[in-house]
Scaffold this active site. Structure first.
Site, PDB file in Angstrom:
ATOM      1  N   ASP A 162       0.819  -1.214   0.000  1.00  0.00           N
ATOM      2  CA  ASP A 162       0.000   0.000   0.000  1.00  0.00           C
ATOM      3  C   ASP A 162       0.853   1.266   0.000  1.00  0.00           C
ATOM      4  OD1 ASP A 162      -2.188  -1.819   0.462  1.00  0.00           O
ATOM      5  OD2 ASP A 162      -1.558  -1.850   2.551  1.00  0.00           O
ATOM      6  N   HIS A 177      -4.843  -1.173  -5.987  1.00  0.00           N
ATOM      7  CA  HIS A 177      -4.273   0.104  -6.415  1.00  0.00           C
ATOM      8  C   HIS A 177      -5.428   1.073  -6.529  1.00  0.00           C
ATOM      9  CE1 HIS A 177      -0.543  -1.629  -7.458  1.00  0.00           C
ATOM     10  NE2 HIS A 177      -0.905  -2.165  -8.598  1.00  0.00           N
TER      11      HIS A 177
HETATM   12  P1  IMP Z   1      -2.679 -12.900   1.454  1.00  0.00           P
HETATM   13  O1  IMP Z   1      -1.822 -12.313   0.394  1.00  0.00           O
HETATM   14  O2  IMP Z   1      -4.147 -12.619   1.244  1.00  0.00           O
HETATM   15  O3  IMP Z   1      -2.396 -14.354   1.689  1.00  0.00           O
HETATM   16  O4  IMP Z   1      -2.327 -12.168   2.835  1.00  0.00           O
HETATM   17  C1  IMP Z   1      -1.093 -12.391   3.521  1.00  0.00           C
HETATM   18  C2  IMP Z   1      -0.656 -11.132   4.237  1.00  0.00           C
HETATM   19  O5  IMP Z   1      -0.227 -10.172   3.285  1.00  0.00           O
HETATM   20  C3  IMP Z   1      -1.744 -10.439   5.062  1.00  0.00           C
HETATM   21  O6  IMP Z   1      -1.150  -9.844   6.190  1.00  0.00           O
HETATM   22  C4  IMP Z   1      -2.262  -9.363   4.124  1.00  0.00           C
HETATM   23  O7  IMP Z   1      -2.847  -8.297   4.829  1.00  0.00           O
HETATM   24  C5  IMP Z   1      -0.956  -8.962   3.457  1.00  0.00           C
HETATM   25  N1  IMP Z   1      -1.145  -8.387   2.118  1.00  0.00           N
HETATM   26  C6  IMP Z   1      -1.322  -9.057   0.970  1.00  0.00           C
HETATM   27  N2  IMP Z   1      -1.402  -8.214  -0.052  1.00  0.00           N
HETATM   28  C7  IMP Z   1      -1.243  -6.989   0.441  1.00  0.00           C
HETATM   29  C8  IMP Z   1      -1.189  -5.677  -0.146  1.00  0.00           C
HETATM   30  O8  IMP Z   1      -1.280  -5.489  -1.365  1.00  0.00           O
HETATM   31  N3  IMP Z   1      -1.036  -4.654   0.725  1.00  0.00           N
HETATM   32  C9  IMP Z   1      -0.885  -4.827   2.072  1.00  0.00           C
HETATM   33  N4  IMP Z   1      -0.917  -6.028   2.642  1.00  0.00           N
HETATM   34  C10 IMP Z   1      -1.086  -7.096   1.842  1.00  0.00           C
END
Ligand code: IMP
Length: 459
Positions: free
Chosen positions: A34, A62
């Protein structure tokens, strides 16, 4: 009909590219996501011919503001807002077909043309509804109390099925690739093999977690998937070969990372990471383009630190400064709406991720959010078990114990959102940016002072 661009060029927008080597470039987040990669990709795109995403899926979000319009994208690269650029989802991406079709429809409704300017790798993997169910059940199962732990923190995933889809990619026998969507008969056979295995796994997980579970049916899945596959078919291609053809023809490629380096499966804060190589190291396996092609890596960094989901965050603030950063920075997740954890900029982590991703320049985003704070703090070392270290630890246990050593820098009272040149920034804002580049050893090449395209300073 030529593709429609989001808006005509704005004379107030600084369209210069920061100084970089000729050739291709990657834009990658250096914190926990982010950071504002979408805005930077959007600004850089005019200098490139192709924008290629190499990892992640609909867990990323995004948002790009152009004039009075706001575009919320999860899978489609933000290069789509520019006419005549090719946008690619590389083989390293996990593609949720329903989400892609939703984004295509939404962008068309906002007046954009999505045709052969958007391609999906036939080698990418498909996220199916059972992956999302598995993601949620896996989290629920993990936090079930047991004899040793009465409460434990889950990974805090976005629930978008990312981990289970990448797990199936590694397992192979239960995977579905985008190319499989092109052969309905083969897909039908494949799903008849996969779905009973998934149902058995999910039933066991649900039973353990004490959750409800309705088994998936192949016919219903196919009925759901067929119209989506039909809509995606014109966009499916051998994107690796196409990227090389474009590179050989002298075109310039911008590689867009999703998520960020601290969430990298190998180098991030494991296990509180996502399931792909989201550092710039993922560019190569995720697109089929080798390392020597990419001499420029722009690392995107917030002027402070945020994190969504579980895992330690040494500089997290639980006070009015943290609340203020959250409110002013609108720090709520684009994908899940969750409030983000906020804190001071962690330079130990940044120095580590800049090295892992090979950053050649830094873009410092959301500088305006810090305006008005009397003093600013940055973390320059950790104290772990009484020892001071500048090394980023490998385990959540060690990072959880890390006490940040904070250095205090003077804040800037003046708003910075109207600054358009480096020398228009207040002295202490320049001092803050100078401290960052001095500590990390990578030049700050851009600063963002607001969400709009024109609120950008290219050094
Ligand atoms: P997953 O990618 O849904 O398996 O999430 C795994 C971890 O990565 C969690 O803590 C999510 O909040 C974090 N996460 C995944 N994608 C993003 C992103 O684009 N921005 C911020 N956190 C992310």
């Amino acid at each position: 009909m030529p593709p429609t661009t989001a808006t005509p060029p704005d004379p107030n927008v600084n369209t210069a590219l920061p100084q970089m080597k000729p050739g291709h470039a990657a834009v990658v987040g250096l914190q926990w996501g982010d950071e504002g990669k979408g805005k930077v990709v959007d600004l850089f795109t005019r200098h490139f011919d192709v924008v290629a995403r190499y990892n992640g899926g609909a867990n990323a979000g995004h948002s790009v503001e152009v004039g009075d319009k706001r575009y919320a994208l999860h899978l489609i690269p933000s290069g789509i807002l520019h006419a005549e650029k090719l946008n690619v989802l590389g083989n390293g991406v996990v593609v949720d077909p329903e989400q892609v079709v939703k984004e295509i429809t939404g962008l068309r409704e906002q007046g954009l043309t999505i045709g052969d300017n958007f391609l999906i790798s036939e080698r990418a993997h498909v996220v199916l509804p059972y992956h999302k169910a598995q993601d949620q059940l896996q989290e629920a199962a993990y936090v079930v109390p047991n004899a040793l732990d009465q409460s434990v923190e889950g990974i805090g995933t976005t629930g978008r099925g990312i981990g289970p889809c990448y797990a199936d990619k590694a397992l192979r026998s239960t995977a579905v690739r985008v190319a499989d969507l092109l052969d309905f008969d083969a897909l039908q056979h494949q799903l008849h093999r996969i779905v009973p295995i998934k149902n058995a796994t999910l039933a066991a997980l649900a039973h353990y977690a004490g959750e409800e579970f309705t088994p998936f049916e192949v016919d219903a899945l196919l009925a759901w998937l067929t119209p989506l596959a039909d809509q995606l078919t014109p966009h499916i291609a051998d994107t690796g070969a196409l990227l090389h053809e474009r590179i050989d023809a002298g075109q310039r490629v911008l590689f867009e990372g999703a998520n960020a380096t601290l969430l990298d499966i190998d180098h991030g804060t494991y296990p509180y990471v996502t399931s792909s190589n989201c550092s710039s190291l993922g560019v190569h396996p995720g697109t089929g383009v080798a390392g020597h092609h990419v001499p420029n890596v722009i690392g995107i960094v917030k002027a402070y630190q945020t994190r969504v989901g579980g895992g330690p965050m040494p500089t997290e603030l639980h006070d009015e400064v943290g609340d203020r950063i959250r409110e002013v920075g609108r720090e709520f997740g684009t994908t899940t709406g969750r409030p983000r954890r906020c804190g001071w900029l962690d330079l130990v982590a940044l120095k580590y991720t800049a090295r892992i991703s090979g950053a050649t320049g830094l873009a410092i985003m959301l500088l305006d959010v810090l305006a008005g704070l009397y003093e600013l703090k940055v973390c320059t070392a950790y104290e772990i078990d009484g020892k001071t270290t500048e090394r980023f630890p490998a385990t959540p246990g060690a990072l959880g114990k890390a006490k940040p050593k904070l250095e205090t820098l003077p804040g800037f009272a003046e708003p910075v959102d109207t600054a358009r040149r480096w020398d228009e920034l207040p002295e202490h804002a320049r001092g803050y940016l100078g401290f960052i580049e001095g500590f990390v050893g990578v030049p700050v090449v851009m600063a963002s002072v607001g969400p709009r395209r024109d609120q950008t300073i290219v050094r």
